[in-house]
Design an enzyme around this catalytic site. Sequence first.
Site, short mmCIF file in Angstrom:
data_model
loop_
_atom_site.label_atom_id
_atom_site.label_comp_id
_atom_site.label_asym_id
_atom_site.label_seq_id
_atom_site.Cartn_x
_atom_site.Cartn_y
_atom_site.Cartn_z
N LYS A 1 -9.85 12.99 8.28
CA LYS A 1 -8.90 12.61 9.50
C LYS A 1 -9.05 14.09 10.34
O LYS A 1 -9.04 15.04 9.94
CB LYS A 1 -7.59 12.31 9.37
CG LYS A 1 -7.51 10.94 8.79
CD LYS A 1 -6.02 10.47 8.46
CE LYS A 1 -5.89 9.33 7.97
NZ LYS A 1 -6.29 8.22 8.71
N ASP B 1 1.81 6.76 5.18
CA ASP B 1 0.96 5.83 4.76
C ASP B 1 1.32 5.06 3.44
O ASP B 1 0.73 4.20 3.10
CB ASP B 1 -0.51 6.62 4.61
CG ASP B 1 -1.36 5.58 4.89
OD1 ASP B 1 -1.29 4.43 5.58
OD2 ASP B 1 -2.48 5.86 4.31
N LYS C 1 0.87 -1.15 0.11
CA LYS C 1 0.00 -0.01 0.18
C LYS C 1 0.81 1.26 0.10
O LYS C 1 1.71 1.40 1.05
CB LYS C 1 -0.91 0.06 1.32
CG LYS C 1 -1.67 1.36 1.38
CD LYS C 1 -2.19 1.38 2.78
CE LYS C 1 -2.77 2.79 3.25
NZ LYS C 1 -3.39 2.85 4.66
N ARG D 1 -7.34 -0.66 1.62
CA ARG D 1 -7.75 -1.67 1.38
C ARG D 1 -8.44 -1.71 -0.07
O ARG D 1 -8.24 -2.65 -0.98
CB ARG D 1 -8.94 -2.05 2.35
CG ARG D 1 -10.06 -1.62 2.23
CD ARG D 1 -11.02 -1.64 3.58
NE ARG D 1 -10.06 -1.02 4.60
CZ ARG D 1 -10.65 -1.10 5.92
NH1 ARG D 1 -11.74 -1.65 6.11
NH2 ARG D 1 -9.98 -0.65 6.89
N GLU E 1 -9.36 3.56 2.75
CA GLU E 1 -9.03 3.69 1.48
C GLU E 1 -7.66 2.78 1.11
O GLU E 1 -7.69 2.26 0.07
CB GLU E 1 -8.26 5.18 1.07
CG GLU E 1 -6.90 5.24 1.35
CD GLU E 1 -6.44 5.08 2.76
OE1 GLU E 1 -5.37 4.98 3.24
OE2 GLU E 1 -7.40 5.40 3.80
N ASP F 1 -11.77 6.85 4.49
CA ASP F 1 -10.72 6.70 5.24
C ASP F 1 -10.40 5.51 5.23
O ASP F 1 -9.27 4.94 5.81
CB ASP F 1 -10.78 7.48 6.67
CG ASP F 1 -9.38 7.73 7.25
OD1 ASP F 1 -8.36 7.66 6.58
OD2 ASP F 1 -9.08 7.65 8.37
N ASP G 1 -2.49 10.78 3.19
CA ASP G 1 -3.88 10.46 3.58
C ASP G 1 -4.54 11.47 4.39
O ASP G 1 -4.39 11.33 5.61
CB ASP G 1 -3.90 9.03 3.94
CG ASP G 1 -5.40 8.56 4.32
OD1 ASP G 1 -6.28 8.93 3.56
OD2 ASP G 1 -5.29 7.34 5.10
#
Length: 497
Positions: free
Chosen positions: A278, A289, A266, A352, A350, A348, A271
């Site tokens: 967030k 991230d 990933k 996956r 995201e 959020d 993010d």
Amino acid sequence: MSVQAPPNLRLVSGALGDIDSDLLVVLHGQDGGMNGLAGEVDKVTDGAVKALIDGGSLTGRAFSTEWFYPAPIKTKRILLLGSGKADELNVRTLRRLAAAAVRHARAKKAQRVCLAFDWPSSIDNTAAIQALADGAVTGLADSDLYKDHEKKGTILEVSIWSENVTDTAAKAMERGSRIAQEINFGRWLADEPSNIMYPSRVADEVSHRADKLGIKWSVLGEDEIRVAGMGSLLSVTQGSARAPRVVVLEYRGGADDGETLAFVGKGVTFDTGGISIKPAADMHYMKYDMCGAAAAVSALFALASLGARVNALAVVGLVENMPSGTAMRPGDVVRAANGKSIEIINTDAEGRLVLADVLDLARKLGGSKLVDIATLTGAIKVALGTAAAGAMGSPQAWVDTVIAASERAGEKLWPMPLYPEYFDQIKSNIADMMNSGGRYGGALTAGIFLKQFVGDTPWVHLDVAGTAWTEKDSAWQMKGATGSMVRTLVELASAQK
């Protein structure tokens, strides 16, 4: 900006009093005795170690320090570095002690350092020397990329003392150094701010590194990603002005008809959470991230640098998750490359969505066993803190194999369940599944989501949200990216037949 060159590493042996260096670092444990190398230092310094013990200043607590300037030996000064309790000394601790030693040396402007460490017989000598070399290299990589470094010292040479300088020991030292250099490369990618290290820049840096190592690579741009049907990944990036990239690295060091191990990462270079934004506090950490993607490519680079006899892929999805008028919204439905439809519940969740499509791509490219690495959920950090990453997947034998590799590599994984009941939490009445199952069991519902994209291929998901970066300085590293799981992936691949 670039990754700093590692110090020159070499093996030395012989009497400690004859070692010519700016700094000699010797371990001293909490048992209070003067066995091994600490006892030898005491002899050649006319009882200096015993005097420190008798005076109460030398405790042996892990990472404690005591400096002195001896005579008449050749080294300019000695650092007694606490190694803690003997039964807690392991490969992981040795690596961290080596990193702490070179960091202390640099602060004292020492340029030539000798690590004269000893360890219990329960630790394999080859593994120990590899760990010391690893720590000597990773310990000198810092996240303060945009500061004036003139005041920092420079370590030019690190000597590792060994009772016998053998080819096996030399190979272990070289292995540790090569793996550490690629770990540092991945840490650098993650430590760079997101206005510098955005998806296309990451792809450029990775492809340039691949060229140097002779690795076959390809980069999919936005149009190619769309043609490939990766609607799940594209949904994350549609709110950003930065275009996505998917990077594929291929290393073939094994038999032509051998299995191919695929590392899937990933790579969310920043993010915000998207529309489900967030909180502002600590959002700056979300440049990290992408640590899963950094680990995946670093591991493949390490295998190539080592000339490992294995076939491996790294497939990483690189995106930004930003809120805008074009961003995905809660309630949207998107379709992944394998045809499954996904209802967006939380923008959020995201990571996956990115992994769904790159896991599918890794299978299509011939990955016969999969490991994905991702800073996926805050829930895993709630469950395991920052000491261990979570591991889940199927079949259980493959999960066990990955966890065993982490133990040999000196990293910590903890098995988490993927019971079928967890899928009930992500059932959707409009699509095949939802991208979020709510608060409870969040790391596990994320894992069961990913399972829908791997078919029958052996697969393990590593959630490194608690271990991929550290928010505070330690004796062995400055706060920032840690390179979590690179060593495990290399060990895993190296053990494959």
